[in-house]
Design a protein around this motif. Structure first.
Motif, PDB file in Angstrom:
ATOM      1  N   GLU A   1       1.169  -1.291  -0.033  1.00  0.00           N
ATOM      2  CA  GLU A   1      -0.057   0.040   0.127  1.00  0.00           C
ATOM      3  C   GLU A   1       0.860   1.376   0.112  1.00  0.00           C
TER       4      GLU A   1
ATOM      5  N   TYR B   1     -13.108  -7.225  -8.032  1.00  0.00           N
ATOM      6  CA  TYR B   1     -11.827  -7.310  -7.440  1.00  0.00           C
ATOM      7  C   TYR B   1     -11.313  -8.878  -7.583  1.00  0.00           C
TER       8      TYR B   1
ATOM      9  N   ASN C   1      -7.413  -6.803 -17.452  1.00  0.00           N
ATOM     10  CA  ASN C   1      -6.927  -5.483 -16.686  1.00  0.00           C
ATOM     11  C   ASN C   1      -6.383  -4.423 -17.867  1.00  0.00           C
TER      12      ASN C   1
ATOM     13  N   LEU D   1      -8.481   5.213 -11.159  1.00  0.00           N
ATOM     14  CA  LEU D   1      -8.320   4.032 -10.363  1.00  0.00           C
ATOM     15  C   LEU D   1      -7.172   3.371 -10.680  1.00  0.00           C
TER      16      LEU D   1
ATOM     17  N   ARG E   1      -5.027  -0.155  -9.181  1.00  0.00           N
ATOM     18  CA  ARG E   1      -5.087  -1.500  -8.224  1.00  0.00           C
ATOM     19  C   ARG E   1      -3.832  -2.172  -8.482  1.00  0.00           C
TER      20      ARG E   1
ATOM     21  N   CYS F   1      -2.365  -6.176  -7.270  1.00  0.00           N
ATOM     22  CA  CYS F   1      -2.483  -7.277  -6.666  1.00  0.00           C
ATOM     23  C   CYS F   1      -1.046  -8.273  -6.732  1.00  0.00           C
TER      24      CYS F   1
ATOM     25  N   LEU G   1      -4.082  -7.403  -1.891  1.00  0.00           N
ATOM     26  CA  LEU G   1      -4.650  -6.136  -2.562  1.00  0.00           C
ATOM     27  C   LEU G   1      -4.612  -4.965  -2.368  1.00  0.00           C
TER      28      LEU G   1
ATOM     29  N   ALA H   1      -5.657  -0.573  -3.519  1.00  0.00           N
ATOM     30  CA  ALA H   1      -6.239   0.443  -4.406  1.00  0.00           C
ATOM     31  C   ALA H   1      -5.821   1.715  -4.247  1.00  0.00           C
ATOM     32  N   ASN H   2      -6.094   2.539  -4.973  1.00  0.00           N
ATOM     33  CA  ASN H   2      -6.129   3.921  -4.775  1.00  0.00           C
ATOM     34  C   ASN H   2      -6.677   4.697  -5.906  1.00  0.00           C
TER      35      ASN H   2
END
Length: 177
Positions: A51, A109, A124, A136, A138, A140, A167, A169-170
């Motif tokens: 993250e 997701y 993706n 967005l 993401r 993974c 996972l 995400a931002n």
């Protein structure tokens, strides 16, 4: 004949090995709790570092508007800042897309992570967008457990190879030039 029975009665009354029996019963349980705590700590460390690295990559994406940014550059940026992810270049998958500002619909997701068996490729995108677009990103990563005997993660998302999916995400807005 009575001597054999007297030996058994003396054997059952002896107390020299009581601590050993308790140790043999309790030690595996204590060890299992320790292993599960260690495994949880490593998994959470990987999650937090992913993250944090994704936040750094988002900052890079926001501030480099007008400059062409590639998928490999962003993945390398994240992998360099996440040293606890083993084989990061092969296990990390990114998805960068524009969010529709009418519906604000987000993708599923469950279909994000890489399939290490090679049988399926997630749909993706890598679309860095243009100025003032809501984006967005993401990430993974598929990671293996350190100690498979820990029993941790029975309900965590996994693929067919047993890898746990981490996972992150931002959401951000591209800065204007």
């Amino acid at each position: 004949m009575m001597r054999g029975f007297s030996f058994l009665s003396r054997f059952w009354k002896r107390e020299e090995a009581n601590a050993t029996v308790e140790f043999v019963i309790v030690f595996p349980l204590v060890l299992l709790v320790f292993i599960a705590a260690f495994e949880t700590a490593m998994l959470l460390t990987r999650q937090v570092m992913l993250e944090k690295a994704l936040d750094g990559a988002v900052r890079y994406l926001r501030l480099t508007s007008g400059v062409s940014v590639t998928y490999d550059e962003i993945r390398t940026n994240i992998c360099e800042n996440t040293p606890v992810l083993p084989d990061c270049e092969n296990s990390l998958l990114l998805d960068v897309r524009v969010i529709d500002e009418v519906t604000y619909a987000l993708p599923d997701y469950q279909l994000l992570c890489v399939d290490r068996t090679g049988t399926a490729t997630p749909a993706n995108e890598f679309n860095p967008g243009t100025d003032n677009q809501l984006m967005l990103i993401r990430a993974c990563a598929a990671v293996d457990r350190i100690l498979p005997i820990s029993g941790l993660g029975l309900d965590l998302t996994r693929d067919d190879t047993g890898a746990i999916h981490i996972l992150a995400a931002n959401i951000f807005v591209n800065e204007p030039e």
